[in-house]
Design an enzyme around this catalytic site. Structure first.
Site, PDB file in Angstrom:
ATOM      1  N   TYR A   1       8.766  -7.683   1.568  1.00 17.74           N
ATOM      2  CA  TYR A   1       8.702  -7.041   0.253  1.00 17.74           C
ATOM      3  C   TYR A   1      10.087  -6.569  -0.183  1.00 17.74           C
ATOM      4  O   TYR A   1      10.461  -6.674  -1.356  1.00 17.74           O
ATOM      5  CB  TYR A   1       7.715  -5.880   0.267  1.00 17.74           C
ATOM      6  CG  TYR A   1       7.664  -5.119  -1.049  1.00 17.74           C
ATOM      7  CD1 TYR A   1       7.330  -5.773  -2.232  1.00 17.74           C
ATOM      8  CD2 TYR A   1       7.956  -3.766  -1.105  1.00 17.74           C
ATOM      9  CE1 TYR A   1       7.290  -5.096  -3.441  1.00 17.74           C
ATOM     10  CE2 TYR A   1       7.917  -3.076  -2.309  1.00 17.74           C
ATOM     11  CZ  TYR A   1       7.581  -3.747  -3.467  1.00 17.74           C
ATOM     12  OH  TYR A   1       7.547  -3.064  -4.671  1.00 17.74           O
TER      13      TYR A   1
ATOM     14  N   ARG B   1      14.641 -10.236  -6.801  1.00 14.35           N
ATOM     15  CA  ARG B   1      14.266  -9.928  -8.182  1.00 14.35           C
ATOM     16  C   ARG B   1      15.426  -9.242  -8.909  1.00 14.35           C
ATOM     17  O   ARG B   1      15.773  -9.614 -10.037  1.00 14.35           O
ATOM     18  CB  ARG B   1      13.004  -9.052  -8.204  1.00 14.35           C
ATOM     19  CG  ARG B   1      12.590  -8.614  -9.589  1.00 14.35           C
ATOM     20  CD  ARG B   1      11.171  -8.038  -9.617  1.00 14.35           C
ATOM     21  NE  ARG B   1      10.955  -6.938  -8.687  1.00 14.35           N
ATOM     22  CZ  ARG B   1       9.801  -6.256  -8.594  1.00 14.35           C
ATOM     23  NH1 ARG B   1       8.780  -6.583  -9.372  1.00 14.35           N
ATOM     24  NH2 ARG B   1       9.662  -5.268  -7.729  1.00 14.35           N
TER      25      ARG B   1
ATOM     26  N   TYR C   1      13.951   4.571  -7.209  1.00 14.51           N
ATOM     27  CA  TYR C   1      13.550   4.967  -5.858  1.00 14.51           C
ATOM     28  C   TYR C   1      14.769   5.130  -4.953  1.00 14.51           C
ATOM     29  O   TYR C   1      15.751   4.385  -5.070  1.00 14.51           O
ATOM     30  CB  TYR C   1      12.625   3.914  -5.250  1.00 14.51           C
ATOM     31  CG  TYR C   1      11.159   4.065  -5.595  1.00 14.51           C
ATOM     32  CD1 TYR C   1      10.690   5.109  -6.372  1.00 14.51           C
ATOM     33  CD2 TYR C   1      10.233   3.148  -5.113  1.00 14.51           C
ATOM     34  CE1 TYR C   1       9.352   5.238  -6.672  1.00 14.51           C
ATOM     35  CE2 TYR C   1       8.880   3.260  -5.399  1.00 14.51           C
ATOM     36  CZ  TYR C   1       8.451   4.312  -6.182  1.00 14.51           C
ATOM     37  OH  TYR C   1       7.113   4.442  -6.479  1.00 14.51           O
TER      38      TYR C   1
ATOM     39  N   ARG D   1       6.211   1.485 -15.155  1.00 19.36           N
ATOM     40  CA  ARG D   1       4.837   1.846 -14.796  1.00 19.36           C
ATOM     41  C   ARG D   1       3.808   1.220 -15.736  1.00 19.36           C
ATOM     42  O   ARG D   1       2.671   0.944 -15.344  1.00 19.36           O
ATOM     43  CB  ARG D   1       4.675   3.371 -14.814  1.00 19.36           C
ATOM     44  CG  ARG D   1       5.565   4.099 -13.823  1.00 19.36           C
ATOM     45  CD  ARG D   1       5.245   3.748 -12.390  1.00 19.36           C
ATOM     46  NE  ARG D   1       6.105   4.495 -11.459  1.00 19.36           N
ATOM     47  CZ  ARG D   1       6.114   4.299 -10.153  1.00 19.36           C
ATOM     48  NH1 ARG D   1       5.342   3.374  -9.617  1.00 19.36           N
ATOM     49  NH2 ARG D   1       6.931   5.001  -9.381  1.00 19.36           N
TER      50      ARG D   1
ATOM     51  N   GLU E   1      -4.751  -0.310  -4.596  1.00 21.00           N
ATOM     52  CA  GLU E   1      -3.855  -0.401  -5.749  1.00 21.00           C
ATOM     53  C   GLU E   1      -4.678  -0.866  -6.936  1.00 21.00           C
ATOM     54  O   GLU E   1      -5.518  -1.764  -6.812  1.00 21.00           O
ATOM     55  CB  GLU E   1      -2.707  -1.374  -5.483  1.00 21.00           C
ATOM     56  CG  GLU E   1      -1.738  -1.489  -6.652  1.00 21.00           C
ATOM     57  CD  GLU E   1      -0.468  -2.239  -6.288  1.00 21.00           C
ATOM     58  OE1 GLU E   1       0.194  -1.804  -5.322  1.00 21.00           O
ATOM     59  OE2 GLU E   1      -0.146  -3.237  -6.960  1.00 21.00           O
TER      60      GLU E   1
END
Length: 335
Positions: free
Chosen positions: A144, A151, A206, A219, A324
């Site tokens: 991940y 990305r 983060y 979000r 999730e």
């Protein structure tokens, strides 16, 4: 003006029973579960992507059909199979270079998305990422986190900011995918507005404990599609940047829905777009199949018995998270 987008769920065989007009208005198909009908669906000339996650309420598999009320046209470009109407484009990565490390495969896939969008003069609205073996530590780094590096590198190489409200809503889930990365996305002529959650640190801010590069998503994304539409990212039991309610799937469900409610409140406060939880279409990912009935019961208690939910078994991007939830509100759902 007719709405730009609809999302329907149906069995694969039902798609072949649709009229020619209905097929002509289909932007893309996402098949979850069984994979043997994918080749047949692709003969329709529609972007099709197979996601090898197990649906939890259907006996075999199900298709998510993205349909337009407007005329559509499609094509292929740089490994992307796309189809558009006047407002939005559905894009599916049509190949996966398995010989590439995940970081490079991710960068290549995102740069291909950006090339299609740039040609069509559109903005990235929503991305769904499914990563094989998401928690494996190949090459000395969790996959991940490798994905997040690739990305962000694609954003920087394409001269896009990876850390402001222009980044799209997104989800990243894991499973036993045959591909390195399975990915589909939407772009739009209208520029989406990022909506952030005051209870959480923006993902693109983060701290370094979550990897060398932070995740690149907002979000939620609010966009005009003949009326306001809201695309809510995969949302979990996170406050600030920390996972909470470890080991308790019902409490994690409550926290995730609470975070979604904050996003609904922000969309209304900032932009006057108003929805309730009962108005949303939900896609729910569960780490453990045995939690299905508990999470269903909690969602029914909070939202009501008639909520629109679709459940899949998947690995959540953090090992400690059990649930999730992503959500969608389209213009006709807006009261």
């Amino acid at each position: 003006m007719a709405e730009a987008l609809q999302v329907l769920r149906m069995a694969p065989e039902e798609i072949f029973q649709q009229s020619e007009e209905q097929r002509a208005r289909t932007l893309g198909i996402v098949q979850y579960g069984v994979t043997e009908v994918v080749a047949d669906l692709r003969q329709l000339g529609i972007p099709v992507i197979a996601i090898q996650l197990r649906p939890l309420a259907e006996p075999v598999g199900i298709c998510e059909v993205w349909r337009s009320q407007l005329p559509t046209q499609g094509g292929r470009m740089g490994g992307i199979h796309w189809r558009s109407n006047a407002s939005v484009t559905f894009m599916a990565v049509d190949q996966d270079p398995m010989e590439l490390p995940l970081t490079r495969a991710t960068e290549a896939s995102y740069r291909a998305l950006f090339a299609v969008m740039d040609r069509k003069k559109q903005h990235l609205l929503r991305v769904w990422n499914y990563i094989a073996d998401i928690h494996d530590d190949g090459e000395g780094l969790e996959r991940y986190r490798q994905f997040n590096i690739g990305r962000q590198q694609a954003y920087l190489a394409s001269h896009r900011s990876p850390s402001d409200e222009s980044v799209p809503a997104a989800s990243a889930l894991g499973g036993s995918e045959a591909k390195n990365l399975s990915l589909f996305a939407l772009s739009s002529r209208s520029r989406p507005i990022g909506i952030e959650n005051s209870r959480q640190i923006s993902a693109y801010h983060y701290p370094a404990e979550y990897g060398p590069r932070p995740p690149t998503f907002s979000r939620a994304s609010l966009v005009d599609l003949a009326g306001p539409a809201l695309f809510i990212s995969g949302t979990a039991s996170i406050v600030g940047h920390q996972s909470v309610h470890l080991g308790d799937c019902r409490a994690q469900t409550r926290e995730a829905l609470g975070n979604i409610q904050v996003l609904l409140d922000e969309a209304y406060r900032q932009h006057g777009a108003r929805w309730a939880l009962r108005d949303l279409q939900f896609k729910v990912y569960l780490r453990h199949r045995e939690d299905f009935s508990l999470v269903c019961a909690e969602m029914e208690r909070i939202i009501g018995a008639s909520y629109n939910g679709f459940f899949l078994q998947a690995d959540i991007c953090r090992r400690e998270l059990l649930v999730e939830i992503e959500a969608l509100a389209l213009p006709l759902d807006n009261p």
